[in-house]
Design a protein around this motif. Structure first.
Motif, mmCIF file in Angstrom:
data_model
loop_
_atom_site.group_PDB
_atom_site.id
_atom_site.type_symbol
_atom_site.label_atom_id
_atom_site.label_comp_id
_atom_site.label_asym_id
_atom_site.label_seq_id
_atom_site.Cartn_x
_atom_site.Cartn_y
_atom_site.Cartn_z
ATOM 1 N N ILE A 282 1.336 -1.544 0.172
ATOM 2 C CA ILE A 282 0.131 -0.618 0.058
ATOM 3 C C ILE A 282 0.550 1.227 -0.004
ATOM 4 N N GLY A 283 2.108 1.378 1.389
ATOM 5 C CA GLY A 283 2.808 2.357 1.090
ATOM 6 C C GLY A 283 2.411 2.928 2.432
ATOM 7 N N PRO A 284 2.696 4.152 2.942
ATOM 8 C CA PRO A 284 2.654 5.555 2.159
ATOM 9 C C PRO A 284 4.024 5.619 0.541
ATOM 10 N N GLY A 285 3.671 6.538 -0.048
ATOM 11 C CA GLY A 285 5.035 6.602 -1.248
ATOM 12 C C GLY A 285 4.323 5.310 -2.393
ATOM 13 N N VAL A 286 5.633 4.887 -3.012
ATOM 14 C CA VAL A 286 5.480 3.784 -3.758
ATOM 15 C C VAL A 286 5.370 2.549 -2.959
ATOM 16 N N PRO A 287 4.408 1.500 -3.075
ATOM 17 C CA PRO A 287 5.428 0.595 -2.197
ATOM 18 C C PRO A 287 6.141 -0.357 -2.740
ATOM 19 N N LYS A 288 6.622 -0.703 -1.009
ATOM 20 C CA LYS A 288 7.718 -1.603 -1.252
ATOM 21 C C LYS A 288 7.833 -3.020 -2.457
ATOM 22 N N SER A 289 6.784 -3.549 -2.320
ATOM 23 C CA SER A 289 6.372 -4.367 -3.360
ATOM 24 C C SER A 289 5.021 -4.595 -4.087
ATOM 25 N N PRO A 290 4.634 -3.813 -4.498
ATOM 26 C CA PRO A 290 3.855 -3.173 -5.773
ATOM 27 C C PRO A 290 2.926 -5.086 -6.051
ATOM 28 N N PRO A 291 1.633 -4.738 -5.927
ATOM 29 C CA PRO A 291 1.829 -5.929 -6.173
ATOM 30 C C PRO A 291 0.015 -5.743 -7.464
ATOM 31 N N TRP A 292 0.800 -5.097 -8.896
ATOM 32 C CA TRP A 292 0.179 -4.666 -10.041
ATOM 33 C C TRP A 292 1.215 -5.036 -10.344
ATOM 34 N N GLU A 293 0.659 -6.139 -11.858
ATOM 35 C CA GLU A 293 1.228 -7.147 -13.291
ATOM 36 C C GLU A 293 1.762 -5.446 -13.679
ATOM 37 N N SER A 294 0.938 -4.122 -14.224
ATOM 38 C CA SER A 294 1.806 -2.878 -15.103
ATOM 39 C C SER A 294 2.919 -2.844 -14.147
ATOM 40 N N PHE A 295 3.030 -2.789 -13.342
ATOM 41 C CA PHE A 295 4.457 -2.632 -12.689
ATOM 42 C C PHE A 295 5.925 -2.814 -12.649
ATOM 43 N N TYR A 296 5.835 -3.915 -13.193
ATOM 44 C CA TYR A 296 7.022 -5.312 -13.994
ATOM 45 C C TYR A 296 6.916 -5.697 -15.195
ATOM 46 N N ASN A 297 6.055 -5.590 -15.652
ATOM 47 C CA ASN A 297 5.919 -5.531 -16.963
ATOM 48 C C ASN A 297 6.036 -4.352 -17.710
ATOM 49 N N THR A 298 6.193 -3.426 -17.506
ATOM 50 C CA THR A 298 6.286 -1.680 -18.074
ATOM 51 C C THR A 298 8.143 -1.468 -17.859
ATOM 52 N N ARG A 299 8.543 -0.972 -18.579
ATOM 53 C CA ARG A 299 9.429 -0.436 -18.274
ATOM 54 C C ARG A 299 9.285 0.745 -17.424
ATOM 55 N N LYS A 300 8.448 1.882 -17.673
ATOM 56 C CA LYS A 300 8.499 2.944 -17.056
ATOM 57 C C LYS A 300 8.023 2.311 -14.953
ATOM 58 N N LYS A 301 7.941 1.070 -15.577
ATOM 59 C CA LYS A 301 6.849 0.910 -14.367
ATOM 60 C C LYS A 301 5.620 1.508 -13.657
ATOM 61 N N LEU A 302 5.087 1.372 -14.696
ATOM 62 C CA LEU A 302 3.411 2.407 -15.280
ATOM 63 C C LEU A 302 2.623 1.190 -13.635
ATOM 64 N N PHE A 303 0.992 2.077 -13.226
ATOM 65 C CA PHE A 303 0.172 1.717 -12.357
ATOM 66 C C PHE A 303 -1.268 1.622 -13.054
ATOM 67 N N PHE A 304 -0.953 2.166 -14.267
ATOM 68 C CA PHE A 304 -1.903 1.746 -14.758
ATOM 69 C C PHE A 304 -1.197 1.590 -16.200
ATOM 70 N N GLY A 305 -0.793 0.524 -16.354
ATOM 71 C CA GLY A 305 -0.283 -0.245 -17.981
ATOM 72 C C GLY A 305 -1.230 -0.902 -18.929
ATOM 73 N N THR A 306 -1.303 -1.682 -19.913
ATOM 74 C CA THR A 306 -2.019 -2.408 -20.965
ATOM 75 C C THR A 306 -2.948 -2.981 -20.107
ATOM 76 N N THR A 307 -1.841 -4.083 -19.287
ATOM 77 C CA THR A 307 -2.235 -5.297 -18.147
ATOM 78 C C THR A 307 -3.394 -4.663 -17.592
ATOM 79 N N ALA A 308 -3.708 -3.744 -17.079
ATOM 80 C CA ALA A 308 -4.503 -3.234 -16.306
ATOM 81 C C ALA A 308 -5.462 -3.345 -16.770
ATOM 82 N N TYR A 309 -6.024 -2.484 -18.316
ATOM 83 C CA TYR A 309 -6.697 -2.444 -18.766
ATOM 84 C C TYR A 309 -7.531 -4.010 -19.317
ATOM 85 N N VAL A 310 -6.809 -4.572 -19.476
ATOM 86 C CA VAL A 310 -6.737 -6.105 -20.435
ATOM 87 C C VAL A 310 -7.779 -7.162 -19.193
#
Length: 230
Positions: free
Chosen positions: A88-116
């Motif tokens: 959760i945080g505060p700030g950026v979580p230490k282990s973000p539980p979202w796929e797009s954070f790990y599967n995008t170069r810019k470590k996005l939180f709402f990357g393509t996989t979020a919409y998929v």
């Protein structure tokens, strides 16, 4: 395969995925306090089918044995502090539980996989209660989606079962197994206790184990198809 029917295997996997998902989507509650006890993990009904399951269970047993020495309220609080720091945080979580954070170069939180994932969930009549505020490619939601696919295997004819299992395997490879090793590494390196790294490692191992079973089912089906053709 073990001496269980496929229906029993699928029912067990449904329970596992639902259990894992629920404890990833919310911190531990008072009514679920048994999860932070050593006895719970010593009796956890999962065979050590691979290195990840074995290691994760061992870690959770060792950690909860220390928790058992203190007050239950304090134990829950400690585990939930780690949950907050990692997911959760505060700030950026230490282990973000979202796929797009790990599967995008810019470590996005709402990357393509979020919409998929939002689209996949919608097709199953599901919607995240945090939709619009948190990405739908949360590990817990991906596991719930896998639970729904597994539930659909019951009461279907063999061809439909084969198609669903192929969808499951593709989903595991393209989504869950493509990033859960990195999530585990972050949880292991940044966790204050080690509870959730053990928990994620068991999930990782369960996915690998389930993948083997699903591939075994397809091999059995293809073997029968070959015999019928001869």
């Amino acid at each position: 395969m073990m001496t269980k029917t496929w229906a029993e295997v699928w029912s067990f996997q449904e329970q596992l995925y639902s259990f894992f998902a629920n404890y990833l989507l919310e911190p531990v509650q008072e009514q679920n306090k048994e999860i932070v006890t050593e006895q719970f993990w010593r009796q956890f009904p999962l065979e050590a089918a691979n290195e990840q399951i074995m290691s994760g269970l061992e870690q959770l047993v060792n950690f909860t044995s220390k928790l058992d020495e203190q007050d239950m309220i304090n134990s829950i609080e400690e585990v939930n502090v780690e949950y907050t720091e990692l997911f959760i945080g505060p700030g950026v979580p230490k282990s973000p539980p979202w796929e797009s954070f790990y599967n995008t170069r810019k470590k996005l939180f709402f990357g393509t996989t979020a919409y998929v994932m939002k689209d996949l969930l919608s097709k199953q009549g599901l919607e995240s209660k945090h939709s619009g505020r948190q990405p739908e490619d949360h590990l817990g939601l991906e596991l719930l989606y896998l639970t729904v696919l597994t539930e659909q295997l019951h009461n279907e004819d063999i061809q439909r079962q084969v198609n669903i299992i192929k969808d499951q395997l593709a989903f595991m490879d393209e989504h869950l197994l493509s990033w859960i090793p990195n999530l585990y590494d972050d949880a292991k390196n940044n966790g204050s206790l080690g509870f959730y790294s053990g928990f994620i490692e068991i999930i990782w191992g369960t996915l690998l184990w389930d993948k083997e079973l699903l591939e075994e089912f397809l091999a059995e089906y293809e073997g029968k198809e070959e015999l019928l053709e001869k």
